[in-house]
Enzyme design. Sequence first.
Site, PDB file in Angstrom:
ATOM      1  N   CYS A 233       0.869  -1.181   0.000  1.00  0.00           N
ATOM      2  CA  CYS A 233       0.000   0.000   0.000  1.00  0.00           C
ATOM      3  C   CYS A 233       0.902   1.226   0.000  1.00  0.00           C
ATOM      4  CB  CYS A 233      -0.984  -0.016   1.190  1.00  0.00           C
ATOM      5  SG  CYS A 233      -0.212  -0.053   2.809  1.00  0.00           S
ATOM      6  N   ARG A 238      -2.182  -0.958   5.456  1.00  0.00           N
ATOM      7  CA  ARG A 238      -3.388  -1.448   4.768  1.00  0.00           C
ATOM      8  C   ARG A 238      -3.098  -2.782   4.083  1.00  0.00           C
ATOM      9  NH1 ARG A 238      -4.853   3.731   1.237  1.00  0.00           N
ATOM     10  NH2 ARG A 238      -2.614   4.081   1.522  1.00  0.00           N
TER      11      ARG A 238
END
Lengths: 275, 97
Positions: A233, A238
């Site tokens: 990410c 994430r």
Amino acid sequence: MSRNDVLVTADWAQENLGRPGLVFVEVDEDTAAYDGGHLEGAIKLDWKKDLQDPLRRDFVDKAAFEALLSAKGISNDDTVVLYGGNNNWFAAYAYWYFKLYGHQDVKLVDGGRKKWELDGRPLSKDVVERPATTYQASEPDLSIRAFRDEVVASIGSKNLIDVRSPDEFSGKILAPAHLPQEMAQKGGHVPTAMNIPWSKAANEDGTFKTDEQLAALYDEQGYDENKATIAYCRIGERSSHTWFVLRELLGKSDVKNYDGSWVEYGSLVGVPIEK
Amino acid sequence: MCGAPKQGGGLAGVDLTTQTVIQGSVWHDGSPVAGAYVRLLDATDEFTAEVVTSPEGEFRFFAAPGQWTLRSLSPIGRAERTLAADVGLNETTLAIA
């Protein structure tokens, strides 16, 4: 590994607060969230201060991780139950991190802090102290962590999954939109990466979608079961969420998280970028 | 870095000639709603970011010019608004019915 081994519901968490052998741990960047009220008996870890090397861009080393967990009162045979804000981004990052250093029994609270708050469940402001332990970590398990050279070498051959939002993938914005858009790195994505945003794996209340929904999601997006996988990410939190989905919930093999992620890749000289 | 920064406060240090700031507050029954989850969705309705409102009910995003949707979630209800943002300051309000 299956969902029941790695994920607990908010109901289960509430019923098991204070149970010996369980350590609830809140992981946020925003430590004010914990200080304003946390699960009864939960301790906090600051993903940056506690889990990042203070000088270099890297994890704390094995000795520092041992010192941290010992001081926090976590034993090797404790079950660590993680939760946090940001739809469990940082809790998932900590989950991956605990696994990297070989902690056996780690779980996430489904929905994290958001679902807990939306449900109106109780929060405590009590100061939590646990007696110190002597924690022993394993050598880092690099089968779950990817570095930049492996990412470059994986273009066109592995499942590269960019879990950022479509506007970050296209280079329209450079960071999640709650952060100022002034960055040194170039916009875009690693060539041949699929854009499967982490958010497609979660419901609005922060809980994970069902195993059937998750399996269908990656199928539809072109995930190749015969290839190894690297998720990334912007800074690796994430993509920890997606790593958790792929490896821990769906049981896929050879899945790595590239925590250098776009902040590193988008700053490298001479590597290919697509927009 | 990726954690939600504190919401509200002044815009000192924010370059409004380059940044597309979308900010405002969440209201219900004449009062601001603290602790509401506000998410920013792009033109295809895909999640882009989420913050928790300040004690004064405020939220702030750094986006890009274009169409965006704001959606708030809280124990007392939901609200949604679509807006077109330009470079500079874009202010709006989310009212929970």
